[in-house]
Design a protein around this motif. Structure first.
Motif, mmCIF file in Angstrom:
data_model
loop_
_atom_site.group_PDB
_atom_site.id
_atom_site.type_symbol
_atom_site.label_atom_id
_atom_site.label_comp_id
_atom_site.label_asym_id
_atom_site.label_seq_id
_atom_site.Cartn_x
_atom_site.Cartn_y
_atom_site.Cartn_z
ATOM 1 N N PRO A 46 -7.684 -1.064 10.151
ATOM 2 C CA PRO A 46 -6.285 -1.135 9.720
ATOM 3 C C PRO A 46 -5.814 -2.573 9.550
ATOM 4 C CG PRO A 46 -6.539 0.563 11.380
ATOM 5 C CD PRO A 46 -7.848 -0.172 11.320
ATOM 6 N N THR A 47 -4.931 -2.779 8.587
ATOM 7 C CA THR A 47 -4.475 -4.119 8.212
ATOM 8 C C THR A 47 -3.917 -4.894 9.395
ATOM 9 O OG1 THR A 47 -4.019 -3.415 5.943
ATOM 10 C CG2 THR A 47 -2.834 -5.359 6.750
ATOM 11 N N ARG A 64 -7.168 1.073 2.389
ATOM 12 C CA ARG A 64 -5.821 0.801 2.926
ATOM 13 C C ARG A 64 -4.773 1.650 2.212
ATOM 14 N NH1 ARG A 64 -7.102 -3.016 6.208
ATOM 15 N NH2 ARG A 64 -9.016 -4.165 5.719
ATOM 16 N N LYS A 103 0.828 -1.197 0.000
ATOM 17 C CA LYS A 103 0.000 0.000 0.000
ATOM 18 C C LYS A 103 0.872 1.262 0.000
ATOM 19 C CE LYS A 103 -2.787 -3.066 -0.255
ATOM 20 N NZ LYS A 103 -1.654 -3.965 -0.344
ATOM 21 N N ASP A 144 2.406 -0.923 8.994
ATOM 22 C CA ASP A 144 1.450 -0.544 10.045
ATOM 23 C C ASP A 144 2.087 -0.660 11.425
ATOM 24 O OD1 ASP A 144 -0.542 -0.096 8.203
ATOM 25 O OD2 ASP A 144 -1.952 -1.535 9.054
ATOM 26 N N ASP A 149 2.841 -4.799 4.237
ATOM 27 C CA ASP A 149 1.840 -3.844 4.741
ATOM 28 C C ASP A 149 1.696 -3.957 6.253
ATOM 29 O OD1 ASP A 149 1.335 -2.992 2.162
ATOM 30 O OD2 ASP A 149 -0.472 -4.199 1.918
#
Length: 301
Positions: free
Chosen positions: A138-139, A115, A86, A231, A227
């Protein structure tokens, strides 16, 4: 020769922009401040066609296909999955907007597009004026919350993230059946009734391409690896999204799997508001009026 597909954006322009990493197909139209609309899996830009006419009365809309989806180009797969991170997609979108003359803009993203949107707000805070995220958390929160119940609900995260070519081989055996089962199973009514025949025709067309099936799987491999790490790095550093954020989710959608989606977003954002709508996962198509009203209220405030 493939049959011509209906134009779901009459009066809008079509263009392809080379960002250096990828060629992004997009539809543009409307007048006013710039609003970038990002779709999710397993769809393309057509998800916005029901609400784009009303939004175009207030905003200049830029509606691209994500890399590997729809009519955008397909970056090569790699062992690190970076082209489908992302972070990379957000960088592509910032360059797209820059080339179209927009250095600061609004963003609304559904599913995978959400995302990309929140990663853009982290990595390029100078560009994102306001951000709306539709039916996601959120991922890293999704991965950290996986248990038996949640894993069954988002089984596709585990399936699509398997090493190539396993998931794409199975999907390619019957891509339309997989596509339509996925779409219908994520709606509130468990059918395809909310999707226009034109949007389904566009989706069926590109989803039969083996390279694009592989690209969408790679998107999820990035979600399970790079990803997640991006995060986690922001969370560990105490970074927060500074732009105002609107979180919308379907009361029968995926994000409603937690008791209070808004409480999760408060851990990531300095300024967040939101609510549920009466629908499943596909807010712009299942609840177009309510979704459009919420976006207009938020971006015009």
């Amino acid at each position: 020769m493939k049959e011509a597909k209906p134009d779901l954006y009459p009066g809008f322009d079509s263009l392809t922009v080379d960002t250096g990493d990828v060629q992004l197909f997009c539809r543009t139209g409307g007048t006013g401040p710039a609003l970038l609309l990002l779709h999710g899996y397993p769809q393309s830009n057509e998800i916005w066609h029901k609400i784009a006419p009303r939004l175009a009365n207030h905003f200049t809309l830029i509606i691209p296909d994500l890399p590997g989806y729809g009519r955008s180009s397909v970056p090569p797969l790699s062992s690190d999955h970076l082209a489908y991170s992302k972070r990379a997609m957000a960088r592509n979108m910032v360059e797209l907007m820059r080339q179209l003359g927009h250095n600061r803009f609004y963003v609304a993203g559904h599913d995978r597009g959400g995302r990309v949107g929140y990663r853009m707000a982290f990595d390029h805070p100078e560009t994102v004026k306001r951000l709306a995220v539709l039916d996601i958390l959120p991922t890293s929160d999704y991965w950290d919350r996986l248990d038996r119940t949640f894993g069954l609900k988002i089984y596709h995260w585990l399936f699509l993230a398997q090493p190539a070519p396993y998931p794409e081989m199975l999907i390619s055996a019957s891509p339309i059946d997989f596509l339509e089962h996925t779409l219908s199973s994520w709606t509130g009514n468990k059918n395809l009734n909310c999707f226009s025949e034109g949007a389904l025709a566009h989706n069926r067309d590109w989803f039969c391409d083996r390279d694009r099936i592989a690209a969408t799987c790679e998107d999820y491999r990035a979600g399970a690896t790079v990803d997640y790490e991006h995060d986690k790095a922001d969370r560990d550093a105490g970074n927060r999204i500074k732009a105002p954020v609107l979180a919308l989710w379907g009361d029968k959608g995926i994000a409603s799997s937690v008791d209070d989606p808004l409480a999760i977003w408060r851990n990531w954002c300095s300024d967040v508001s939101g609510k549920s709508l009466e629908c499943g996962h596909f807010l712009p198509e299942e609840a177009p009026d309510d979704t459009c009203n919420a976006l207009l209220d938020f971006f015009a405030s």
